[in-house]
Design a protein around this motif. Structure first.
Motif, PDB file in Angstrom:
ATOM      1  N   TYR A 100      32.470 -13.370  -1.875  1.00  7.81           N
ATOM      2  CA  TYR A 100      33.603 -13.586  -0.968  1.00  7.81           C
ATOM      3  C   TYR A 100      34.487 -14.662  -1.565  1.00  7.81           C
ATOM      4  CZ  TYR A 100      36.172 -14.798   3.319  1.00  7.81           C
ATOM      5  OH  TYR A 100      37.149 -15.045   4.246  1.00  7.81           O
ATOM      6  N   LYS A 101      35.758 -14.338  -1.793  1.00  6.23           N
ATOM      7  CA  LYS A 101      36.714 -15.337  -2.294  1.00  6.23           C
ATOM      8  C   LYS A 101      37.588 -15.781  -1.142  1.00  6.23           C
ATOM      9  CE  LYS A 101      38.712 -18.172  -4.741  1.00  6.23           C
ATOM     10  NZ  LYS A 101      38.709 -18.956  -3.502  1.00  6.23           N
ATOM     11  N   SER A 102      37.449 -17.042  -0.774  1.00  4.34           N
ATOM     12  CA  SER A 102      38.106 -17.561   0.420  1.00  4.34           C
ATOM     13  C   SER A 102      39.607 -17.699   0.251  1.00  4.34           C
ATOM     14  CB  SER A 102      37.521 -18.936   0.769  1.00  4.34           C
ATOM     15  OG  SER A 102      37.850 -19.877  -0.244  1.00  4.34           O
TER      16      SER A 102
ATOM     17  N   LEU B 153      44.154 -12.551  -0.414  1.00  5.57           N
ATOM     18  CA  LEU B 153      42.988 -13.304   0.042  1.00  5.57           C
ATOM     19  C   LEU B 153      42.860 -13.282   1.562  1.00  5.57           C
ATOM     20  CD1 LEU B 153      43.378 -16.355  -2.350  1.00  5.57           C
ATOM     21  CD2 LEU B 153      41.620 -14.580  -2.481  1.00  5.57           C
ATOM     22  N   PRO B 154      41.621 -13.359   2.069  1.00  2.00           N
ATOM     23  CA  PRO B 154      40.359 -13.415   1.334  1.00  2.00           C
ATOM     24  C   PRO B 154      39.942 -12.041   0.803  1.00  2.00           C
ATOM     25  CG  PRO B 154      39.922 -13.376   3.682  1.00  2.00           C
ATOM     26  CD  PRO B 154      41.415 -13.451   3.529  1.00  2.00           C
TER      27      PRO B 154
ATOM     28  N   GLU C 119      37.326 -19.169   8.223  1.00  5.57           N
ATOM     29  CA  GLU C 119      38.393 -19.733   7.391  1.00  5.57           C
ATOM     30  C   GLU C 119      39.076 -20.915   8.084  1.00  5.57           C
ATOM     31  OE1 GLU C 119      39.484 -19.157   4.335  1.00  5.57           O
ATOM     32  OE2 GLU C 119      38.560 -17.265   3.735  1.00  5.57           O
TER      33      GLU C 119
ATOM     34  N   SER D 244      48.360 -14.154   4.503  1.00 11.43           N
ATOM     35  CA  SER D 244      47.063 -13.491   4.545  1.00 11.43           C
ATOM     36  C   SER D 244      46.955 -12.555   5.744  1.00 11.43           C
ATOM     37  CB  SER D 244      45.945 -14.532   4.614  1.00 11.43           C
ATOM     38  OG  SER D 244      44.694 -13.913   4.833  1.00 11.43           O
TER      39      SER D 244
END
Length: 297
Positions: A97-99, A226-227, A242, A273
């Motif tokens: 998981y890329k925040s 993102l994410p 988040e 986002s």
């Protein structure tokens, strides 16, 4: 057949890693090394030059402070790509998981952050801690799909690197290129961590102000993407996680001397986002304003 591309700052270290690659790779290869001790060029520019020069279809970008441990690892890399036609990028460490919150490829501030996947012997050049085998394979797989990988060692196809070049116009130094490249490649291909290649990485990295600035650029660039949720976490819960991570980020950065204006720019970028559309973004804005007011009362 593999083209190995290295941006070198230390001729002695480069010679050692060349010898190590020749002894362990187990397939025809070339090494394209750029002497860059004075940092005349950023790593993105040199990696793009190496991509253009490469004569083989599989490319490996690697640091010079590495010792490959797996015998015939190159042959294994060729098999991995041959068996996974949708694979565009593979590394030995990465996050599921890329925040949206600025971070490396893994954000420890998140309550639910997806997996931390890796297979490497981690050394500690800066802290002096004892090296250890860091093996994390919670899914018990040979290949785990992730959102982004660590750039200490990564392999891709030449056609992928030509189509999605490293962003040398945005990133002029030696940081965040791996996250940026992962996100670019991941728009069209799979990004994954392999557990079939083992290496020893002598350094834990240096998270300087330059690193932070480059990370911020990448997060602004990819704010609408993102994410990235390769682990399939509950999408309905991501907003809550988040928001909490943003609060922790703001508190930490205010303590480190960041200004309200600088931090609110990070917040402003996040409005693109999918999880912070409309009123949801405004609520986070109010949360962060309260963090700032509390720190200035």
């Amino acid at each position: 057949m593999i083209s190995v591309i290295i941006c070198s700052a230390d001729p002695a270290a480069l010679q050692l890693v060349k010898e190590n690659v020749a002894e362990t790779i187990g397939t025809d290869h070339e090494i394209i090394a750029f002497a860059n001790a004075n940092a005349e060029k950023g790593i993105c520019e040199l990696y793009n030059e190496g991509t253009k020069q490469a004569k083989y279809d599989i490319l490996v970008f690697m640091h010079e402070d590495i010792e490959m441990k797996t015998v015939h690892w190159g042959a294994r890399v060729l098999e991995i790509f041959a068996g996974n036609p949708k694979l565009g990028l593979v590394g030995v460490a990465g996050g599921g998981y890329k925040s949206l919150v600025p971070s490396s490829w893994y954000n420890a501030d998140l309550e639910m952050n997806g997996g931390f996947y890796c297979n490497l012997i981690q050394g500690f050049k800066h802290s002096g801690r004892e090296a250890f085998l860091d093996y994390r394979n919670a899914k018990n797989e040979k290949l785990t799909k992730v959102a982004s990988i660590d750039g200490c060692w990564m392999a891709t196809r030449k056609e992928v690197a030509l189509t999605h070049p490293f962003d040398q116009h945005l990133l002029k130094h030696f940081h965040a290129y791996d996250i940026d490249f992962s996100l670019a490649v991941g728009r069209q291909y799979d990004v994954a961590v392999t557990y079939e290649v083992l290496l020893s990485h002598f350094s834990e990295g240096n998270f300087s102000q330059v690193w932070e600035n480059e990370i911020s650029k990448v997060h602004k660039k990819w704010s609408a993407v993102l994410p990235v949720n390769a682990d399939g976490l509950d999408e309905k819960s991501l907003l809550r996680y988040e928001r909490r991570a943003f609060r922790l980020y703001f508190e930490r950065k205010l303590d480190q001397g960041k200004t309200y204006k600088e931090l609110m720019q990070v917040c402003w970028n996040a409005r693109h986002s999918r999880i912070f559309k409309g009123l949801k973004w405004y609520k986070m804005y109010v949360d962060l304003w309260r963090v700032w007011r509390k720190g200035n009362d």
